[in-house]
Design a protein around this motif. Structure first.
Motif: not given
Lengths: 674, 192
Positions: A217-229
């Motif tokens: 995993l390089e980066e995790l954006d977003g929030f519960i229910g709506n993440f972009q990995a």
């Protein structure tokens, strides 16, 4: 006009022991807007809640102040209470007179006075409260599982069986994790690979599971229910579509002197390799650091020999972005590095081996095909010492915790030694044997009663080589004797440490970890698989040392949390988030600069100013991302952004109530930054 | 050896006394035995260091005070270095010797062990460093074993293990100052 009811709780003697609750109720009844006030032994009890409901009906209350414990305890309870009587739940305000008052003071008179002040402030705020509605955010029904060991595989299978798509990311070339390296497992002596590989195959074949092996995993954006990995697929240098796993490349590779990670250094592998025969996927990777082609530009044997032309030297790392709604972290552990314990001579004395190396020695698929021999001369060891708590319960090496698995795997090793190396004698040095699991104590007794292991209660002080033997300087504290054994082989029961890179991953995920690098659960008892970051769950040893049954249980628990999260189409969130006033926002976007959650979007609005239509770009709060921290409110120069539930006016009313400047009947907040 | 421990035995001030003097806490010891396992003198001891730690935990004053273990301890600090709970066991042994001396208890194996410890300290106090010849001379004189280890002296002279004169006399006073300061601190004055 606001009609406020005040309910003062005794909390048994927790509050009433230090605060004169009757006096508080009586004093606050004199406040403006307060039409009813009372006290009761336990406001959170059913009769207490009924009192609130009755009072709402009888006195037509528009707002309620509950003066009791911390809102962290019972805010939800009382919001539900007022809601049941038709009052908006956010019209309830709590005054914390327990943690903030009775628990921290001794003097009854002063504490009572403080409690009255706290309630007076809460009433002032309650007058200004506004009804709010919960926010609904859409959910992406896909899950990301980080780590492909037994915990990750189990979580992925359970989620996938629930009909949800799963992305399984594994750092190493194959899924399987540490469990694939074990020989037999305690307390049943099941062959580890025999019970693990079917699960690996299930995961690989499951229509809902997509495996990225040799990926991170390089980066995790977003929030519960709506993440972009954002996932980094490391370059395998082998085309997964073309490769048929025939094995010609690793058989012909001239570079074969690399200690095998899978065999714990007990044998070598080639520069192009699959970690073990049942690897999933069964596609090799080129270890570029040890590959002759990548280091010197010469060689290229694998490319020449590959019948399908699958070798691709110019492959580079790829980045893939996956949309997911929840994340399960199952990154596992690492074994304690015994090199640092100088007195045990690991690495210097060839016959001192780690627990994992013993597993490989004993494993039928290992370098010796299950024959237990000592590394120095390949002879059968007659006397074998096992040392527990190596890197566990040891403050000196910064590991005061118990690793929970070593007692049992050492008992298993003693049994395996007896089974596979007839006539060998096992000595186990222990401090305390922790055999708390189901069938564990019985398993331990089997080691001592049926398999002849001799247990000695004492930590070993030093190991050294003498005449081809390893001398064990130990003690038996039960007899008080000092012990000196001349052994053929010594097995160190390494403890568990956090996986390397655990802290870096924690920062990517914004989850917290303890001083040893294990991820912190949201509550040690009641929320053991959740993290403090909503939508991210934990499974396996990344949270704390645990054995296989516990890892599997936690993985299934995390999966059930994910499935529960995905059970509806929307998530409901508390409405206490920032709100932009479109008339005063100047569109400077200072708020966006400071927002830690990336929750400020742009919005075009058309407003009428002096009869003219003006289109402007202003800030808008992302309902899903905003966590209600309030930093934006602090920096907004035109005071256009405000936190719902703690608006400026509400706070200034509280301050006014406290400082006693109620005489100023102006509605303008005192000392406003404007 | 005491075979019965009662409540009143446990609630003595002995444990507190040793803890205060040594600055170590007995609660930390989980009796793993690593100190006894690595102790080079354990063969000569009546109780290993682990047992002494246990006796201290339970306030078993008689067993500790009458044990020769603290007197035999060579202060090599193998136990201290390897203790997984980071207890300074050698320091505890030191504290036990001080307590025994206060109570006027002499080591049973050889009462001169206590004498040696005293001479060692006064020697250090005087010369700043150990002056071996003076130390041995004083010890042999006071213990009445005039010619003890006499035969070993010539070889040691030749190997320069024994100096004829003490070290630099101009620096003698420095260590004495340290001693004085420590004594002053113990009296509770001038603690810094």
């Amino acid at each position: 006009m606001a009609r406020i009811g005040v309910f003062v709780c005794w909390c048994g003697s927790n509050i009433a022991g230090t605060v004169d609750v009757k006096k508080v109720a009586e004093e606050v009844s004199k406040l403006p807007y307060v039409v009813y006030s009372t006290d009761y032994k336990y406001m959170c009890s059913d009769p207490g809640q009924n009192m609130i409901k009755e009072a709402i009906k009888e006195h037509r209350l528009t707002g309620v102040v509950v003066s009791a414990c911390s809102p962290r305890m019972h805010e939800v309870t009382f919001r539900r209470t007022v809601q049941e009587e038709g009052v908006n739940p956010y019209m309830m305000e709590m005054a914390n007179i327990r943690e903030h008052c009775s628990w921290v003071h001794d003097d009854m008179e002063e504490a009572t006075e403080k409690a009255i002040e706290l309630v007076r402030m809460a009433v002032a705020k309650a007058v200004e409260l506004e009804p709010m509605e919960k926010i609904e955010v859409p959910v992406t029904k896909r899950a990301l599982v980080i780590g492909g060991g037994i915990a990750g595989i189990q979580a992925a299978l359970d989620i996938a069986d629930g009909g949800v798509e799963v992305i399984l990311v594994e750092k190493s070339p194959s899924i399987g994790g540490k469990m694939s390296q074990l020989d037999e497992t305690f307390p049943t002596l099941d062959c580890s690979q025999c019970i693990l590989t079917p699960k690996m195959v299930d995961a690989a074949q499951h229509p809902n599971i997509k495996i990225y092996s040799y990926a991170e995993l390089e980066e995790l954006d977003g929030f519960i229910g709506n993440f972009q990995a954002r996932i980094r697929q490391k370059a395998r240098s082998v085309d997964m579509e073309l490769c048929n796993g025939c094995g010609d490349c690793w058989n012909k590779c001239p570079q074969k002197k690399i200690p095998s990670e899978f065999e714990a250094g007990m044998s070598d592998r080639a520069a192009i390799y699959v970690p073990f025969p049942q690897a999933i996927p069964n596609t090799p990777v080129i270890d570029r650091e040890n590959c002759i082609y990548f280091q010197s530009g010469k060689c290229g044997v694998c490319a020449k020999i590959c019948p399908t032309g699958a070798i691709s030297y110019d492959q580079s790392d790829e980045f893939i972005t996956e949309e997911v709604g929840a994340v399960v972290v199952a990154t596992g552990y690492d074994l304690f590095n015994t090199d640092v314990i100088g007195e045990y001579g690991y690495g210097e004395i060839p016959d001192v081996i780690s627990g994992l190396q013993f597993e490989r020695l004993s494993s039928a698929s290992g370098p010796t095909e299950g024959k237990i021999v000592r590394p120095s001369d390949g002879k059968k060891p007659e006397e074998v010492a096992f040392i527990c708590c190596v890197g566990s319960r040891d403050d000196k090496y910064g590991r005061p915790y118990c690793s929970r698995i070593c007692c049992m795997y050492t008992a298993k090793h003693a049994i395996l030694l007896h089974h596979k190396s007839h006539g060998s004698q096992a000595y186990v040095f222990y401090i305390d044997v922790r055999a708390g699991g189901k069938g564990y104590e019985e398993f331990l007794r089997r080691a001592t009663e049926e398999e002849g292991a001799i247990y000695m209660r004492g930590r070993v002080s030093r190991l050294y080589r003498d005449n081809g033997k390893v001398v064990v300087k130990g003690a038996d504290t039960l007899s008080g004797a000092q012990i000196e054994l001349h052994c053929d082989m010594v097995v160190l029961a390494n403890g568990i440490t956090a996986s390397p890179g655990a802290e870096e991953l924690a920062r990517k995920l914004s989850i917290s970890y303890d001083e040893y690098g294990f991820y912190s659960e949201a509550h040690p008892k009641l929320r053991p698989v959740e993290t403090n970051t909503a939508g991210i769950y934990l499974a396996g040893c990344c949270q704390a040392p645990k054995d296989i049954p516990d890892s599997v249980s936690q993985a299934s628990a995390a999966a059930s949390k994910v499935l529960a999260l995905f059970s509806g189409d929307f998530l409901t969130r508390e409405p206490n988030i920032a709100e932009v006033n479109p008339f005063t926002c100047t569109g400077c976007f200072t708020c966006r600069e400071v927002c830690p959650y990336d929750a400020i979007d742009e919005e075009e609005v058309t407003v009428h100013i002096d009869g003219k239509k003006v289109t402007r770009t202003i800030a808008r709060v992302n309902l899903g991302k905003c966590q209600g921290c309030g930093i934006c409110c602090a920096v907004c120069r035109s005071n256009a952004i405000n936190l719902k539930g703690t608006k400026d006016l509400q706070i200034f009313r509280q301050i006014k109530a406290f400082t006693g400047s109620e005489k100023e009947k102006s509605d303008e907040p005192v000392g406003s930054k404007k | 050896m005491k075979w019965e421990i009662k409540t009143e035995d446990i609630h003595t001030s002995f444990r507190d006394e040793v803890e205060e003097l040594s600055g170590e806490s007995f609660g930390a010891c989980y009796q793993c035995g690593k100190c006894s396992a690595g102790c080079p003198i354990a063969f000569a001891m009546d109780h290993g260091p682990t047992k002494i730690m246990r006796f201290c935990q339970l306030g078993m004053e008689d067993e500790v005070i009458n044990s020769d273990t603290p007197w035999l301890c060579a202060s090599c600090q193998a136990c201290t270095t390897r203790c997984p709970r980071e207890i300074d066991i050698a320091e505890v042994m030191d504290a036990l010797r001080i307590i025994a001396k206060r109570r006027g208890i002499k080591p049973r194996t050889d009462p001169d062990i206590a004498l040696f410890a005293e001479i060692f300290l006064s020697n250090l106090r005087w010369f700043g460093r150990i002056y071996e010849l003076g130390l041995v001379g004083e010890f042999n004189l006071l213990s009445g074993r005039f010619f003890k280890d006499f035969g070993k002296a010539p070889a040691m002279f030749l190997k320069r293990k024994l100096a004829l004169l003490p070290s630099n006399p101009f620096k003698w006073g420095k260590v004495r100052e340290i001693f004085k300061k420590c004594e002053k601190m113990k009296e509770g004055e001038g603690r810094e």
